[in-house]
Design an enzyme around this catalytic site. Structure first.
Site, PDB file in Angstrom:
ATOM      1  N   ASP A 162       0.824  -1.230   0.000  1.00 41.62           N
ATOM      2  CA  ASP A 162       0.000   0.000   0.000  1.00 41.62           C
ATOM      3  C   ASP A 162       0.849   1.267   0.000  1.00 41.62           C
ATOM      4  OD1 ASP A 162       0.697  -0.304   2.709  1.00 41.62           O
ATOM      5  OD2 ASP A 162      -1.311   0.145   3.478  1.00 41.62           O
ATOM      6  N   ASP A 166      -5.342  -0.040   5.887  1.00 43.72           N
ATOM      7  CA  ASP A 166      -6.074  -0.413   7.101  1.00 43.72           C
ATOM      8  C   ASP A 166      -7.273   0.510   7.324  1.00 43.72           C
ATOM      9  OD1 ASP A 166      -4.007  -2.145   7.288  1.00 43.72           O
ATOM     10  OD2 ASP A 166      -3.060  -1.203   9.032  1.00 43.72           O
ATOM     11  N   SER A 225      -6.378  -3.296  14.836  1.00 43.31           N
ATOM     12  CA  SER A 225      -7.174  -2.664  15.896  1.00 43.31           C
ATOM     13  C   SER A 225      -6.867  -1.172  15.949  1.00 43.31           C
ATOM     14  CB  SER A 225      -6.889  -3.320  17.247  1.00 43.31           C
ATOM     15  OG  SER A 225      -5.575  -3.080  17.675  1.00 43.31           O
TER      16      SER A 225
HETATM   17  P1  ADP Z   1      -2.870  -3.809  15.234  1.00 42.45           P
HETATM   18  O1  ADP Z   1      -3.331  -2.559  14.563  1.00 42.45           O
HETATM   19  O2  ADP Z   1      -2.411  -4.846  14.268  1.00 42.45           O
HETATM   20  O3  ADP Z   1      -3.845  -4.364  16.205  1.00 42.45           O
HETATM   21  P2  ADP Z   1      -1.007  -1.957  16.355  1.00 42.45           P
HETATM   22  O4  ADP Z   1       0.206  -2.127  17.178  1.00 42.45           O
HETATM   23  O5  ADP Z   1      -0.938  -1.152  15.129  1.00 42.45           O
HETATM   24  O6  ADP Z   1      -1.558  -3.419  16.055  1.00 42.45           O
HETATM   25  O7  ADP Z   1      -2.155  -1.324  17.240  1.00 42.45           O
HETATM   26  C1  ADP Z   1      -2.462  -1.844  18.509  1.00 42.45           C
HETATM   27  C2  ADP Z   1      -2.599  -0.710  19.490  1.00 42.45           C
HETATM   28  O8  ADP Z   1      -3.830   0.015  19.271  1.00 42.45           O
HETATM   29  C3  ADP Z   1      -2.696  -1.157  20.936  1.00 42.45           C
HETATM   30  O9  ADP Z   1      -1.414  -1.436  21.476  1.00 42.45           O
HETATM   31  C4  ADP Z   1      -3.365   0.042  21.581  1.00 42.45           C
HETATM   32  O10 ADP Z   1      -2.419   1.077  21.778  1.00 42.45           O
HETATM   33  C5  ADP Z   1      -4.345   0.495  20.496  1.00 42.45           C
HETATM   34  N1  ADP Z   1      -5.655  -0.135  20.737  1.00 42.45           N
HETATM   35  C6  ADP Z   1      -6.265  -1.073  19.987  1.00 42.45           C
HETATM   36  N2  ADP Z   1      -7.455  -1.451  20.534  1.00 42.45           N
HETATM   37  C7  ADP Z   1      -7.596  -0.739  21.663  1.00 42.45           C
HETATM   38  C8  ADP Z   1      -8.600  -0.684  22.704  1.00 42.45           C
HETATM   39  N3  ADP Z   1      -9.675  -1.463  22.656  1.00 42.45           N
HETATM   40  N4  ADP Z   1      -8.400   0.189  23.724  1.00 42.45           N
HETATM   41  C9  ADP Z   1      -7.311   0.959  23.758  1.00 42.45           C
HETATM   42  N5  ADP Z   1      -6.329   0.948  22.829  1.00 42.45           N
HETATM   43  C10 ADP Z   1      -6.456   0.109  21.800  1.00 42.45           C
HETATM   44 MG    MG Z   2      -2.076  -1.215  13.414  1.00 44.69          MG
END
Ligand code: ADP
Ligand code: MG
Length: 387
Positions: free
Chosen positions: A37, A172, A127
């Site tokens: 991307d 994403d 996420s």
């Molecule tokens: P991915 O996007 O693959 O899940 P990333 O490291 O890019 O991995 O993002 C994960 C981060 O996003 C978490 O460590 C946190 O900081 C934030 N995050 C995701 N979900 C939540 C949630 N439900 N509450 C708070 N922070 C969140």
């Molecule tokens: Mg991520």
């Protein structure tokens, strides 16, 4: 001086259930097209039926905002008019989006937000994009900001790039917001032209296997892969100014410049060119229903990520290799940025339970780590509900 203060209890304005806006913000999968991307290439993602739920309420304070994550059992408060400095962790996704909104001229007021999630963190299901886009969409609805979906996508990506410091591409955020039910997106990341292909996997399902490892080099190596690609383009551009990204190369041009590029740069570009080809072929095979061919392309993608792009890890390789002699698995590859997270597997539905048991036992025996299995369904993008 930081502008945030920890809070340990849920903002009371919700009185448990009340809210003005509720957003269901999905994670995403990517069938094929990894690390393409940000090279202005092609990807095949879709949102999935696993979401972050965000509830919003204006709080009638003098521009104080309180955000609480049920996932972490804690929250924080910040003031809209004070300078936003970088925090330690998840707060940055929130602050980054709010800052982007305000920089774009959005008139916000004090609000409260509660976050619940069914998405594993750091597993490559994005996420982070679900959180950013969910927050931006919720504030857009709460304050009637009038932002279009694509503006939400772009400002969320910018928040992750500029405030969080991860140089992610557009995939994403785009897929979390723009997906349509039961379709896979074939997205051209240069001009954001999207084709929505029916997600007809016949007797197969998409199974994610979460390694539950997240090697700490992930962020820096992600950024360095991007930097290597951009450095290669800069070198080639000196002689061929029309080359704007790896996307514009072809195999002949790349070979012509082989001696001028560092060996690693060459490998990275080679991978991206081949991956772009694989994505376009994969789209055709999905349309024609040739799922076995589709699966072969997934294996090809993994090999490129493992050997040329070097973003896999032993746990991911183990899972992909384990699937190879199973004739009921058509394809398997690492998904997301790499160095941990999930594999995505195209597997015959009636074999799923048995396979999960078998591969989980083998994974545990090898690494002493529990494997998590998640069956995912393509789904529509952000859903917004107003009271
Ligand atoms: P991915 O996007 O693959 O899940 P990333 O490291 O890019 O991995 O993002 C994960 C981060 O996003 C978490 O460590 C946190 O900081 C934030 N995050 C995701 N979900 C939540 C949630 N439900 N509450 C708070 N922070 C969140
Ligand atoms: Mg991520």
């Amino acid at each position: 001086m930081t502008n945030i203060r920890a809070i340990s209890t849920k903002p009371s304005v919700f009185k448990d259930t009340g809210y003005a806006v509720r957003v269901e913000s999905p994670g995403r999968i990517n069938l094929i097209g990894e690390h393409t991307d940000y090279n202005e290439g092609f990807v095949m993602p879709t949102a999935i039926d696993k979401r972050i739920i965000l509830r919003f309420q204006k709080n009638e304070t003098d521009n104080y905002c309180r955000v609480y994550s049920e996932t972490f059992g804690k929250g924080f408060e910040f003031h809209l008019d004070k300078a936003f400095t970088k925090a330690e962790g998840w707060e940055n996704y929130i602050l980054g989006v709010v800052k982007e909104l305000q920089d774009n001229g959005a008139k916000l007021e004090g609000f409260d937000c509660i976050i619940e999630s069914k998405l594993p963190l750091g597993a490559g299901i994005s996420s982070s994009a679900a959180l950013e886009c969910g927050l931006a969409s919720g504030l857009n609805a709460l304050f009637d900001l009038g932002l279009e979906d694509l503006e939400i996508v772009k400002l969320s990506q910018k928040a992750e790039n500029d405030f969080v410091g991860s140089n992610c591409g557009i995939m994403d955020q785009y897929s979390s917001v723009m997906s349509k039910p039961d379709h896979i997106i074939l997205l051209d990341c240069r001009d954001l032209k999207a084709e929505f292909i029916p997600a007809d996997f016949r007797n197969c399902k998409l199974l994610l296997l979460n390694t539950n490892v997240s090697h700490s080099i992930a962020d820096s190596d992600y950024n360095s892969r991007r930097a290597e690609c951009e450095a290669a383009v800069e070198i080639i551009q000196k002689e061929l100014p029309e080359i704007r990204s790896v996307r514009d190369l072809n195999f002949e041009i790349l070979d012509q410049f082989k001696d001028k590029l560092k060996a690693k740069m060459y490998e990275r570009c080679l991978y991206v060119l081949k991956e772009n080809e694989r994505v376009l072929k994969a789209a055709e095979t999905l349309k024609s229903g040739s799922l076995k061919e589709f699966g072969e392309l997934m294996y090809g993608s993994h090999e490129g990520l493992q050997h040329n792009y070097e973003v896999s890890c032993k746990e991911l390789d183990f899972l992909v290799d384990y699937s190879r002699d199973k004739d009921f698995i058509y394809g398997s590859r690492m998904m997301g940025g790499g160095f941990g997270g999930c594999t995505i597997n195209l597997i015959e539905e009636d074999k799923i339970d048995e396979y999960i048991d078998e591969v989980s036992a083998a994974y545990f025996a090898k690494f002493n780590i529990k494997l998590d299995a998640i069956i995912v369904q393509p789904d529509e993008g952000t859903k917004i509900f107003k009271e």
